[in-house]
Motif scaffolding. Sequence first.
Motif, short mmCIF file in Angstrom:
data_model
loop_
_atom_site.label_atom_id
_atom_site.label_comp_id
_atom_site.label_asym_id
_atom_site.label_seq_id
_atom_site.Cartn_x
_atom_site.Cartn_y
_atom_site.Cartn_z
N ARG A 58 0.78 -1.23 0.00
CA ARG A 58 0.00 0.00 0.00
C ARG A 58 0.82 1.29 0.00
O ARG A 58 0.28 2.34 -0.32
N CYS A 59 2.10 1.22 0.37
CA CYS A 59 2.83 2.46 0.66
C CYS A 59 4.01 2.75 -0.27
O CYS A 59 4.70 3.76 -0.07
N SER A 60 4.28 1.91 -1.23
CA SER A 60 5.41 2.11 -2.14
C SER A 60 6.68 2.50 -1.41
O SER A 60 7.31 3.52 -1.71
N PRO A 61 7.10 1.71 -0.42
CA PRO A 61 8.30 2.07 0.35
C PRO A 61 9.57 1.86 -0.48
O PRO A 61 9.61 1.05 -1.42
N GLU A 62 10.62 2.58 -0.10
CA GLU A 62 11.92 2.30 -0.69
C GLU A 62 12.45 0.97 -0.19
O GLU A 62 13.00 0.16 -0.95
N ALA A 63 12.27 0.72 1.11
CA ALA A 63 12.71 -0.54 1.73
C ALA A 63 12.03 -0.67 3.08
O ALA A 63 11.57 0.31 3.66
N ILE A 64 11.96 -1.92 3.56
CA ILE A 64 11.40 -2.21 4.88
C ILE A 64 12.34 -3.16 5.59
O ILE A 64 12.77 -4.17 5.02
N ASP A 65 12.65 -2.85 6.82
CA ASP A 65 13.34 -3.80 7.69
C ASP A 65 12.32 -4.33 8.70
O ASP A 65 11.59 -3.55 9.31
N GLY A 66 12.26 -5.64 8.85
CA GLY A 66 11.39 -6.26 9.85
C GLY A 66 12.22 -6.99 10.88
O GLY A 66 13.16 -7.71 10.53
N ILE A 67 11.88 -6.80 12.14
CA ILE A 67 12.64 -7.44 13.21
C ILE A 67 11.68 -8.10 14.18
O ILE A 67 10.61 -7.55 14.49
N ASP A 68 12.02 -9.31 14.63
CA ASP A 68 11.16 -10.04 15.56
C ASP A 68 12.02 -11.03 16.34
O ASP A 68 13.10 -11.42 15.89
#
Length: 262
Positions: A58-68
Amino acid sequence: MTERAIRFDDGEGYEQMMGKWSQMVGSIFLDWLAPAPGLRWVDVGCGNGAFTDTIAQRCSPEAIDGIDTSEGQLAYARTRPGARLATFRQGDAMALPYPDQSFDIAVMALVMFFVPDPDRGASEMVRVVKPGGTVCAYVWDILNGGFPLDVLQEAMRDVGMKPLLPPSARISPMEPLRTLWSDASLEAIETREIIVQRTFSGFDEFWRTSQLGSGIGPRIAAMPDDRREALKARLRARLPFDANGRITIVARANAVSGKVPA
């Protein structure tokens, strides 16, 4: 801390129990947030990637980092379509493995009340976001009946069981959440209540789905048969069946957003 930790290690099970709820709330949350395209995101406590995928779509991000903390959840997250834009790693919300000012937006989706020290979690998000960037979160209003499984938790209380709560459930109402953001020295703080609903085909689907979380399923499985049947009877009495036997559950989340001082 609760007497037993609530952990989510089964990405597939979490998807059926909570992932669908997360995506419904997340879509409304992103409409409210209205972020610009081309930003760098960090999804703290990304779990099985339900909200990460919503950001990607939905947001056209440049990049996403996910941490869990859960490698089992992260393995599921890596199978989602949005994973092509995301980098997932195992880590701690209270000690994010990123340099200062690495991101434009930091978000916790249905996570902040699981962080043992919410102030430290909020401070870490502020640290890794650039000046003028956004720090935001949403949580189920778990102390005021907003949790999707609240009706089951009430039935558990009816038969003498005490439901497990997240370790920091105290911050889930709107005012404590706003105070948390204020104490983190964020500016332009805004809040939003989000209401969503999900319809189940009948009792069996709701019962089966509700067992998929580690905070409820193992405890119910360990009950004597007669006590489990008593719980099911109390739950049936509380559920809002329609004329066709379907069940529509309404849930409520509290959302907050603020800006890192420039």
